[in-house]
Scaffold this motif. Structure first.
Motif, PDB file in Angstrom:
ATOM      1  N   LEU A   1       0.835  -1.196   0.000  1.00 55.72           N
ATOM      2  CA  LEU A   1       0.000   0.000   0.000  1.00 55.72           C
ATOM      3  C   LEU A   1       0.867   1.243   0.000  1.00 55.72           C
ATOM      4  O   LEU A   1       1.748   1.391   0.852  1.00 55.72           O
ATOM      5  CB  LEU A   1      -0.904  -0.007   1.248  1.00 55.72           C
ATOM      6  N   VAL A   2       0.646   2.138  -0.953  1.00 55.85           N
ATOM      7  CA  VAL A   2       1.302   3.448  -0.966  1.00 55.85           C
ATOM      8  C   VAL A   2       0.471   4.381  -0.096  1.00 55.85           C
ATOM      9  O   VAL A   2      -0.735   4.547  -0.312  1.00 55.85           O
ATOM     10  CB  VAL A   2       1.416   3.992  -2.404  1.00 55.85           C
ATOM     11  N   LEU A   3       1.106   5.010   0.881  1.00 52.63           N
ATOM     12  CA  LEU A   3       0.367   5.786   1.879  1.00 52.63           C
ATOM     13  C   LEU A   3       0.086   7.219   1.457  1.00 52.63           C
ATOM     14  O   LEU A   3      -0.988   7.745   1.759  1.00 52.63           O
ATOM     15  CB  LEU A   3       1.140   5.789   3.200  1.00 52.63           C
ATOM     16  N   HIS A   4       1.037   7.874   0.787  1.00 54.39           N
ATOM     17  CA  HIS A   4       0.896   9.304   0.522  1.00 54.39           C
ATOM     18  C   HIS A   4       1.097   9.619  -0.957  1.00 54.39           C
ATOM     19  O   HIS A   4       1.879   8.980  -1.652  1.00 54.39           O
ATOM     20  CB  HIS A   4       1.920  10.102   1.337  1.00 54.39           C
ATOM     21  N   THR A   5       0.410  10.648  -1.413  1.00 48.74           N
ATOM     22  CA  THR A   5       0.631  11.188  -2.746  1.00 48.74           C
ATOM     23  C   THR A   5       1.834  12.124  -2.701  1.00 48.74           C
ATOM     24  O   THR A   5       2.400  12.399  -1.632  1.00 48.74           O
ATOM     25  CB  THR A   5      -0.608  11.949  -3.230  1.00 48.74           C
ATOM     26  N   ALA A   6       2.219  12.652  -3.851  1.00 46.75           N
ATOM     27  CA  ALA A   6       3.388  13.531  -3.920  1.00 46.75           C
ATOM     28  C   ALA A   6       3.235  14.775  -3.051  1.00 46.75           C
ATOM     29  O   ALA A   6       4.222  15.324  -2.550  1.00 46.75           O
ATOM     30  CB  ALA A   6       3.646  13.925  -5.374  1.00 46.75           C
ATOM     31  N   ASP A   7       1.992  15.257  -2.855  1.00 40.38           N
ATOM     32  CA  ASP A   7       1.779  16.464  -2.041  1.00 40.38           C
ATOM     33  C   ASP A   7       1.605  16.164  -0.557  1.00 40.38           C
ATOM     34  O   ASP A   7       1.317  17.073   0.233  1.00 40.38           O
ATOM     35  CB  ASP A   7       0.582  17.258  -2.571  1.00 40.38           C
ATOM     36  N   GLY A   8       1.774  14.892  -0.164  1.00 36.03           N
ATOM     37  CA  GLY A   8       1.718  14.542   1.248  1.00 36.03           C
ATOM     38  C   GLY A   8       0.369  14.083   1.749  1.00 36.03           C
ATOM     39  O   GLY A   8       0.264  13.613   2.888  1.00 36.03           O
ATOM     40  N   ALA A   9      -0.681  14.190   0.950  1.00 39.04           N
ATOM     41  CA  ALA A   9      -2.007  13.719   1.354  1.00 39.04           C
ATOM     42  C   ALA A   9      -2.050  12.194   1.303  1.00 39.04           C
ATOM     43  O   ALA A   9      -1.265  11.560   0.582  1.00 39.04           O
ATOM     44  CB  ALA A   9      -3.072  14.297   0.433  1.00 39.04           C
TER      45      ALA A   9
END
Length: 252
Positions: A223-231
């Protein structure tokens, strides 16, 4: 009542409310991911080893109506908060907390044959890190009476045949976990990496296994937890806010 400051925090989008120390040991997203790794078909009795303030067990109770949870906690202050959190969330007799050490389990837990066990063992081997100054965090983060293999061995002893084990740990200790799993002859192993962002190394892994089965290991996409902007990603939000399963479990 406690003699230290606490905060009120919300898990699973507010479905679970916990009070926990404002300093030292604090539950974050790890217990939510741990609870999310337990198969939805699980019923019966679950043991939470090192339950802290009860976060993982309470999240699990909110997801699975057919279970009860017993928490084992060494630190009396955290055990007291866990009991209060169980009552505050309305779980009544479905949640109980036993004070004691896994190295010498209380008599109440011996010979129980739990249907599932969840656990977040201490992160670090003694002598490998600068130890936290706050006692509750130091006890929860650094191995003492039991190393990781001994911790897992004690857990497996309390599982019924074909029972489920789930743990969350540092990704860089996956080798130690796999070595212990081999020694303990567990099967149906799933390794679920938690990636902080796309293209970044995993910092956590959730590992699930079963006692007395021989199904081979499965390395999941994780699972990837965060998008590039930190959300949080939509997939992480589904687990953290809405109680979605962390991985699709194999059929029994």
């Amino acid at each position: 009542m406690t003699d230290f400051a606490t905060t009120e925090d919300h898990l699973l989008g507010g479905r679970v409310v916990i009070r926990q120390p404002s300093q030292g040991y604090r539950a974050g997203s790890d217990p939510v991911f741990l609870a999310a790794a337990v198969p939805l078909r699980t019923e019966g009795r679950v043991l939470d080893l090192g339950c802290g303030v009860g976060a993982a067990g309470l999240c699990l109770l909110s997801r699975l109506p057919g279970i009860t949870v017993t928490g084992l906690e060494l630190q009396p202050e955290l055990a007291g908060l866990a009991r209060a959190n169980g009552e505050a969330n309305g779980f009544g007799t479905r949640f109980q907390v036993v004070e004691g050490c896994l190295a010498k389990p209380p008599a109440l837990l011996k010979g129980q044959g739990f249907d599932a066990i969840i656990t977040n063992p201490p992160w670090y081997e003694a002598g490998t890190v600068s130890e936290p100054s706050v006692a509750s965090k130091r006890i929860g983060h650094v191995e003492r009476a039991l190393d990781l293999e001994s911790w897992l061995r004690a857990a497996v002893k309390m599982l019924r045949p074909r029972g489920h084990l789930a743990l969350v740990h540092r990704a860089d200790r996956l080798g130690d976990i796999m070595a212990a799993v081999k020694v303990l002859k567990l099967g149906e192993i799933q390794v679920i990496p938690l990636w902080p962002r796309e293209g970044r190394p995993a910092i956590r892994v959730v590992v699930t296994a079963r006692k007395d089965v021989k199904t081979p290991l499965e390395l999941t996409p994780g699972l990837v937890l965060h998008t590039a902007d930190g959300a949080y990603t939509a997939e992480a939000e589904a687990v953290l806010r809405h109680g979605a399963a962390l991985a699709i479990a194999r059929s029994a």
